[in-house]
Design a protein around this motif. Structure first.
Motif, PDB file in Angstrom:
ATOM      1  N   HIS B  28       0.828  -1.210   0.000  1.00  0.00           N
ATOM      2  CA  HIS B  28       0.000   0.000   0.000  1.00  0.00           C
ATOM      3  C   HIS B  28       0.862   1.260   0.000  1.00  0.00           C
ATOM      4  CE1 HIS B  28      -3.429   2.573   0.873  1.00  0.00           C
ATOM      5  NE2 HIS B  28      -2.717   3.129   1.841  1.00  0.00           N
ATOM      6  N   MET B  29       2.026   1.169   0.693  1.00  0.00           N
ATOM      7  CA  MET B  29       2.916   2.331   0.778  1.00  0.00           C
ATOM      8  C   MET B  29       3.747   2.511  -0.485  1.00  0.00           C
ATOM      9  SD  MET B  29       2.204   3.589   3.734  1.00  0.00           S
ATOM     10  CE  MET B  29       3.515   4.779   3.947  1.00  0.00           C
ATOM     11  N   GLY B  30       3.578   1.619  -1.455  1.00  0.00           N
ATOM     12  CA  GLY B  30       4.254   1.764  -2.737  1.00  0.00           C
ATOM     13  C   GLY B  30       5.704   1.322  -2.739  1.00  0.00           C
ATOM     14  N   LEU B  31       6.082   0.473  -1.787  1.00  0.00           N
ATOM     15  CA  LEU B  31       7.472   0.013  -1.732  1.00  0.00           C
ATOM     16  C   LEU B  31       7.748  -0.995  -2.844  1.00  0.00           C
ATOM     17  CD1 LEU B  31       7.850  -0.413   2.139  1.00  0.00           C
ATOM     18  CD2 LEU B  31       8.256   1.605   0.718  1.00  0.00           C
ATOM     19  N   SER B  32       9.011  -1.160  -3.173  1.00  0.00           N
ATOM     20  CA  SER B  32       9.384  -2.078  -4.258  1.00  0.00           C
ATOM     21  C   SER B  32       9.185  -3.529  -3.817  1.00  0.00           C
ATOM     22  CB  SER B  32      10.846  -1.861  -4.650  1.00  0.00           C
ATOM     23  OG  SER B  32      11.692  -2.287  -3.595  1.00  0.00           O
ATOM     24  N   ASP B  33       9.075  -4.412  -4.804  1.00  0.00           N
ATOM     25  CA  ASP B  33       8.890  -5.833  -4.492  1.00  0.00           C
ATOM     26  C   ASP B  33      10.022  -6.368  -3.614  1.00  0.00           C
ATOM     27  OD1 ASP B  33       6.528  -6.007  -5.856  1.00  0.00           O
ATOM     28  OD2 ASP B  33       7.375  -6.950  -7.646  1.00  0.00           O
ATOM     29  N   ASP B  34      11.261  -5.988  -3.938  1.00  0.00           N
ATOM     30  CA  ASP B  34      12.394  -6.509  -3.163  1.00  0.00           C
ATOM     31  C   ASP B  34      12.294  -6.108  -1.687  1.00  0.00           C
ATOM     32  OD1 ASP B  34      13.485  -7.804  -5.272  1.00  0.00           O
ATOM     33  OD2 ASP B  34      15.129  -6.388  -5.607  1.00  0.00           O
ATOM     34  N   VAL B  35      11.919  -4.853  -1.446  1.00  0.00           N
ATOM     35  CA  VAL B  35      11.777  -4.387  -0.053  1.00  0.00           C
ATOM     36  C   VAL B  35      10.617  -5.098   0.624  1.00  0.00           C
ATOM     37  CG1 VAL B  35      11.242  -2.400   1.400  1.00  0.00           C
ATOM     38  CG2 VAL B  35      12.866  -2.158  -0.485  1.00  0.00           C
ATOM     39  N   ILE B  36       9.509  -5.217  -0.086  1.00  0.00           N
ATOM     40  CA  ILE B  36       8.330  -5.880   0.502  1.00  0.00           C
ATOM     41  C   ILE B  36       8.674  -7.318   0.887  1.00  0.00           C
ATOM     42  CG2 ILE B  36       5.990  -6.717   0.042  1.00  0.00           C
ATOM     43  CD1 ILE B  36       5.678  -4.281  -1.857  1.00  0.00           C
ATOM     44  N   TYR B  37       9.280  -8.055  -0.035  1.00  0.00           N
ATOM     45  CA  TYR B  37       9.622  -9.452   0.243  1.00  0.00           C
ATOM     46  C   TYR B  37      10.584  -9.535   1.432  1.00  0.00           C
ATOM     47  CZ  TYR B  37       7.815 -10.536  -4.473  1.00  0.00           C
ATOM     48  OH  TYR B  37       7.036 -10.664  -5.587  1.00  0.00           O
ATOM     49  N   GLY B  38      11.591  -8.651   1.425  1.00  0.00           N
ATOM     50  CA  GLY B  38      12.602  -8.696   2.476  1.00  0.00           C
ATOM     51  C   GLY B  38      12.034  -8.383   3.843  1.00  0.00           C
ATOM     52  N   VAL B  39      11.213  -7.351   3.911  1.00  0.00           N
ATOM     53  CA  VAL B  39      10.632  -6.962   5.204  1.00  0.00           C
ATOM     54  C   VAL B  39       9.670  -8.044   5.691  1.00  0.00           C
ATOM     55  CG1 VAL B  39       9.151  -5.281   6.364  1.00  0.00           C
ATOM     56  CG2 VAL B  39      10.962  -4.497   4.819  1.00  0.00           C
ATOM     57  N   GLU B  40       8.842  -8.559   4.803  1.00  0.00           N
ATOM     58  CA  GLU B  40       7.908  -9.628   5.192  1.00  0.00           C
ATOM     59  C   GLU B  40       8.684 -10.838   5.722  1.00  0.00           C
ATOM     60  OE1 GLU B  40       5.587 -11.329   2.020  1.00  0.00           O
ATOM     61  OE2 GLU B  40       4.426 -12.593   3.385  1.00  0.00           O
ATOM     62  N   LEU B  41       9.733 -11.211   4.994  1.00  0.00           N
ATOM     63  CA  LEU B  41      10.527 -12.374   5.407  1.00  0.00           C
ATOM     64  C   LEU B  41      11.132 -12.161   6.791  1.00  0.00           C
ATOM     65  CD1 LEU B  41      11.910 -15.082   4.813  1.00  0.00           C
ATOM     66  CD2 LEU B  41      13.683 -13.809   3.555  1.00  0.00           C
ATOM     67  N   CYS B  42      11.718 -10.977   7.002  1.00  0.00           N
ATOM     68  CA  CYS B  42      12.385 -10.737   8.288  1.00  0.00           C
ATOM     69  C   CYS B  42      11.379 -10.638   9.442  1.00  0.00           C
ATOM     70  CB  CYS B  42      13.242  -9.474   8.205  1.00  0.00           C
ATOM     71  SG  CYS B  42      14.683  -9.701   7.131  1.00  0.00           S
ATOM     72  N   VAL B  43      10.211 -10.092   9.175  1.00  0.00           N
ATOM     73  CA  VAL B  43       9.177 -10.053  10.216  1.00  0.00           C
ATOM     74  C   VAL B  43       8.757 -11.476  10.583  1.00  0.00           C
ATOM     75  CG1 VAL B  43       6.777  -9.436  10.679  1.00  0.00           C
ATOM     76  CG2 VAL B  43       8.340  -7.743   9.706  1.00  0.00           C
ATOM     77  N   VAL B  44       8.536 -12.309   9.568  1.00  0.00           N
ATOM     78  CA  VAL B  44       8.127 -13.695   9.856  1.00  0.00           C
ATOM     79  C   VAL B  44       9.240 -14.434  10.605  1.00  0.00           C
ATOM     80  CG1 VAL B  44       7.567 -15.931   8.808  1.00  0.00           C
ATOM     81  CG2 VAL B  44       6.491 -13.836   7.960  1.00  0.00           C
ATOM     82  N   GLU B  45      10.494 -14.221  10.184  1.00  0.00           N
ATOM     83  CA  GLU B  45      11.608 -14.876  10.882  1.00  0.00           C
ATOM     84  C   GLU B  45      11.675 -14.416  12.344  1.00  0.00           C
ATOM     85  OE1 GLU B  45      13.445 -17.270   9.782  1.00  0.00           O
ATOM     86  OE2 GLU B  45      13.126 -17.201   7.618  1.00  0.00           O
ATOM     87  N   GLY B  46      11.516 -13.113  12.553  1.00  0.00           N
ATOM     88  CA  GLY B  46      11.607 -12.583  13.911  1.00  0.00           C
ATOM     89  C   GLY B  46      10.472 -13.053  14.795  1.00  0.00           C
ATOM     90  N   VAL B  47       9.262 -13.039  14.263  1.00  0.00           N
ATOM     91  CA  VAL B  47       8.097 -13.486  15.051  1.00  0.00           C
ATOM     92  C   VAL B  47       8.205 -14.991  15.317  1.00  0.00           C
ATOM     93  CG1 VAL B  47       5.595 -13.798  14.987  1.00  0.00           C
ATOM     94  CG2 VAL B  47       6.604 -11.629  14.253  1.00  0.00           C
TER      95      VAL B  47
END
Lengths: 111, 151
Positions: B28-47
């Motif tokens: 929704h914030m218009g971030l690039s695919d690479d950033v979206i994938y990376g942030v999602e991955l790291c959030v899931v890893e951290g949680v």
């Protein structure tokens, strides 16, 4: 987890129907794949074209299956977007044989 | 700056829910695919780490995730109240580890675990972990190139 499975000769194509492979399902994925090899399938093509997310535990499950093989092979196809990025980031794209599509995998492995 | 906070119980199914939610917010914030994938991955890893290691898969414990997006960075903080991360794992997170420096031809020694911390280390620009023995905070920052505004 849900799978769609078809057999071509001694090749079993297992298409993962879940969108996500993470800690909650990684153990089930590993058990399912190990079972396929115990049922004498020589090669399993794991089609990840429906999967949009995989985490380190999902990746670890695939590595564990690969390490458990006493013959045969586990190959992958259909990696896109975040899944392809994950294999590249972890260098697992150098470990697994990866094809664009299941048809390409079958064609190559049947030759 | 846009900030959103999620609070979940320590259930792995909810880790997926948070991942999908973070993905949707970043999209929704218009971030690039690479950033979206990376942030999602790291959030899931951290949680997942919080549920798996801090709470030992015990359910009913709180994990909170705060996501902040500015024009220059994405910032994530994951808080749990379980067992603190051991010092060697904190060092691996901060400084990186050799878990992915494997010989791809040496199948027997390929890593099956321990990759999550290194994935966070490699993907994010800043990663840190702070604890006072009661509250554990995993803090991650990803620098981004400002995206063109979407209408």
């Amino acid at each position: 987890m849900q799978f769609n499975e078809t057999t071509v000769g001694n090749i079993l194509v297992t298409r993962v129907l879940d969108k996500r492979i993470a800690e909650a399902v990684s153990s089930e994925l590993k058990t399912t794949l190990v079972g396929h090899f115990q049922n004498q399938h020589g090669v399993v093509v794991l089609d990840l074209s429906e999967v949009s997310f995989i985490d380190s535990s999902g990746l670890g499950a695939l590595v564990a299956v690969l390490k458990s093989l006493q013959g045969g092979d586990l190959v992958l196809c259909g990696l896109g977007g975040a899944v392809a990025n994950m294999f590249k980031l972890t260098r697992m794209d150098k470990v697994f044989r990866i094809f664009q599509t299941a048809d390409e995998a079958i064609s190559t492995l049947s030759a | 700056m846009s900030t959103i906070r999620f609070t979940i119980g320590s259930d792995l199914k909810d880790a997926a829910l948070v991942g999908q939610s973070v993905h949707a917010v970043c999209r929704h914030m218009g971030l690039s695919d690479d950033v979206i994938y990376g942030v999602e991955l790291c959030v899931v890893e951290g949680v997942t780490n919080a549920i798996k290691h801090a709470y030992k898969f015990g359910t009913g414990h709180e994990v909170s995730i705060t996501l902040s997006v500015t024009s220059g960075q994405v910032e994530v903080e994951i808080v749990d109240y379980g067992l603190p991360m051991p010092e060697d794992r904190v060092n691996a997170l901060r400084q990186g580890s050799t878990v992915l420096d494997f010989d791809e031809n040496d199948r027997a020694n390929l890593p099956e675990g321990g990759m999550g911390l290194q994935i966070m280390h490699l993907t994010m620009d800043q990663v840190d972990y702070l604890t006072d023995g009661v509250v554990n905070r995993l803090h991650m920052v990803k620098h981004i190139t400002p995206q063109p505004e979407t209408t």
